[in-house]
Design a protein around this motif. Structure first.
Motif, mmCIF file in Angstrom:
data_model
loop_
_atom_site.group_PDB
_atom_site.id
_atom_site.type_symbol
_atom_site.label_atom_id
_atom_site.label_comp_id
_atom_site.label_asym_id
_atom_site.label_seq_id
_atom_site.Cartn_x
_atom_site.Cartn_y
_atom_site.Cartn_z
ATOM 1 N N PRO A 62 14.957 -33.531 13.027
ATOM 2 C CA PRO A 62 14.206 -34.790 13.064
ATOM 3 C C PRO A 62 15.103 -36.026 13.136
ATOM 4 C CG PRO A 62 14.103 -33.778 10.885
ATOM 5 C CD PRO A 62 14.706 -32.765 11.797
ATOM 6 N N ALA A 119 6.569 -35.955 11.027
ATOM 7 C CA ALA A 119 7.627 -36.476 11.889
ATOM 8 C C ALA A 119 8.150 -37.802 11.335
ATOM 9 C CB ALA A 119 7.099 -36.668 13.308
ATOM 10 N N PRO A 140 13.333 -34.973 19.845
ATOM 11 C CA PRO A 140 13.363 -35.938 18.726
ATOM 12 C C PRO A 140 13.469 -37.381 19.218
ATOM 13 C CG PRO A 140 14.914 -34.132 18.351
ATOM 14 C CD PRO A 140 14.428 -33.998 19.758
#
Length: 569
Positions: free
Chosen positions: A136, A178, A195
């Motif tokens: 992430p 996220a 990402p």
């Protein structure tokens, strides 16, 4: 790119440049250097003849349509000779069988995963996870979704097929949150499997309309800045999972939609939209068949370096439709299997029905003698389609099939669907049956043991034992082991030999018989129990086989068959 697994690749060093074939042949340049992606020349890791270089490493010609000159093997379908033994049930070996295809959003649902793993006809799981879930933030990794799945698989010994998507899945596992997007940055706000931090750099992108009607963002897969970051991620993933026993295979991607090889997002299902996107990729981002071959060869080389032990998995859908895409696929698949052999399994994804289609499956037909091959079905496959697929799979030599979770759930209520699944499973991969084992019951100390063997393969593929030669795994033969145990059951010695014919030639429906005079271990006079196994001598792994030689009633699945007693005088 250096050979050091931890070395970071500076983005400024990434630049596609061509290296002549004559230089590759003259100086023994490896496949990594041939692509010329900002890396120094390296010594070749495999010995190849000049003719082989010409066939497999020569760039495709600059023309709209071209013939694949690497198709040097006669490709034709062969009728599968089905044989059966009363009472025989499919055996479990980690490369073969039915794998439950878990929707990305359900990866975190423990109860769902445990329930499907409890079914005896399921050999493992198949998942696709977006890159943004696993990294992430740059250099901050979230391996929990994969770790949880592998932990759930551990008690059963079943395995995991895993792919990482950079575009096209557009969903995340349950429970994943996220990172917040940076306000005002359009590239970051738009949804993508890649990402958000990747897009804050100078990475080329393209917008497209998703099924939800919203705008999504995809990276331009061959952009060198994108590839630098992708390569770093795969290196980290390889360091963590390369030797994990729960891995069936890792998908080679980083250049396709939904973890596949297809490069144009067609998520709306509208032909006009697809054509528009394909033209934009060609006009605005330099997409061509030659460029796609170069890109996929580079991506293909990242994975074997990061995963020197784990098996890999390559999707054999053409990157683009029609003849040009098929020819491009030929170049890429030739390169992969010639270069890496059985290190790479190949899968035909996105199968919607029971239509066989020679053009679709010809790559699998060509290469299944070299490595394990599979299908991945979609939820569109109905009972009638599955019945046809059950007939096609043995012809194609298929070893594993990824089945949607919903299909397994429907089979619990649909007898016809359940029957097709079992018919499919019974022919996948190698299904070895020991029919007769005989040897001298008495032996003088120091003499050779005369023994005879009869086997049968009920499955679509031959047992291929990977044998590493430089950076390639050659499909060799397993050995047959006779183990001698004393009266307390303690192993005292063993005798190993390669069957004749070797196991990589054990085709379905053909009786497999041979006799051998075996060199014996130094056994003291006494009585010994003899156990027979098919074994990989390097890893000590034994294949599970069916014992029909001494069984009363139906054959039993065993790793070591009790073959009788031996008296040494």
């Amino acid at each position: 790119m250096s050979d050091g697994g931890n070395e970071r690749i500076a983005m400024k060093d990434f630049a596609f440049r061509s290296i002549s074939l004559s230089l590759a042949v003259t100086f023994g340049v490896s496949a990594f250097s041939v692509l010329g992606i900002g890396i120094p020349l390296q010594k070749a890791e495999a010995k190849n003849t000049p003719g082989e270089f010409v066939k497999y490493f020569n760039p495709i010609p600059e023309k709209k349509h071209y013939l694949n000159e690497g198709q040097d093997r006669l490709i034709k379908t062969k009728k599968f000779k089905a044989v059966s033994i009363e009472g025989a049930q499919p055996v479990f070996n980690k490369e073969i069988g039915l794998f439950a295809l878990i929707p990305t959003e359900k990866i975190g649902q423990t109860q769902v995963i445990n329930e499907i793993l409890s079914r005896p006809n399921v050999s493992g799981l198949s998942v696709t996870i977006p890159w943004k879930v696993l990294e992430p933030k740059e250099d901050e990794f979230n391996w929990q979704p994969l770790d949880n799945l592998l932990e759930q698989l551990k008690p059963s010994g079943k395995t995991l097929i895993v792919r990482v998507s950079t575009c096209g899945v557009d969903t995340v596992p349950e429970g994943f949150v996220a990172p917040k997007a940076e306000e005002g940055d359009k590239k970051v706000v738009l949804d993508s499997d890649t990402p958000s931090w990747v897009f804050t750099g100078d990475v080329k992108t393209m917008e497209y309309t998703g099924k939800d009607g919203k705008q999504h963002l995809m990276p331009i897969f061959w952009d060198t800045n994108y590839l630098a970051k992708w390569s770093n991620f795969i290196t980290e993933m390889g360091e963590k999972y390369d030797k994990h026993p729960g891995i069936h295979s890792i998908g080679i991607t980083g250049g396709g939609i939904g973890g596949s090889t297809q490069v144009v997002p067609d998520v709306t299902g509208e032909k006009g939209n697809y054509d528009k996107l394909e033209k934009a990729l060609t006009k605005d981002h330099g997409m061509s068949q030659r460029q796609l071959v170069t890109h996929w060869k580079y991506v293909a080389d990242i994975f074997p370096k990061a995963f020197p032990t784990a098996r890999l998995n390559f999707d054999v859908d053409p990157p683009t439709p029609n003849r040009a895409g098929q020819d491009t696929l030929d170049e890429i698949s030739d390169y992969l299997i010639y270069r890496y052999g059985q290190r790479v399994y190949i899968t035909r994804q996105n199968i919607n029905d029971g239509k066989h289609g020679f053009d679709q499956y010809r790559v699998i037909i060509k290469f299944h003698p070299d490595t394990f091959t599979g299908y991945q079905l979609t939820e569109k496959v109905d009972a009638e389609g599955l019945e046809k697929i059950a007939k096609n799979a043995p012809v194609d030599g298929i070893s594993y099939i990824e089945i949607p979770l919903s299909t397994f759930e429907a089979a619990a209520k649909d007898e016809a669907l359940a029957k097709s699944l079992e018919e499919l499973r019974s022919k996948l991969g190698y299904q070895l049956v020991s029919q007769k084992i005989s040897f001298d019951e008495k032996l003088k100390q120091g003499d050779k043991l005369k023994a005879s063997f009869e086997f049968l393969n009920l499955g679509a593929a031959t047992p291929l034992r990977p044998s590493r030669e430089f950076d390639k795994d050659v499909a060799g033969s397993y050995k047959l082991q006779m183990e001698f145990r004393d009266e307390s059951g303690r192993p005292i010695g063993q005798s190993l030999h390669t069957p004749q014919p070797p196991t990589n030639q054990w085709q379905a429906g053909k009786p497999i018989t041979w006799s051998e005079e075996l060199k014996m271990p130094p056994l003291k006079p006494g009585k010994y129990s003899v156990f027979v196994s098919v074994v990989d001598v390097d890893t000590k792994r034994k294949l599970q086989i069916l014992n029909a030689s001494n069984a009363q009633g139906k054959p039993t699945a065993e790793f070591a068959i009790a073959a009788g007693d031996l008296k040494v005088e």
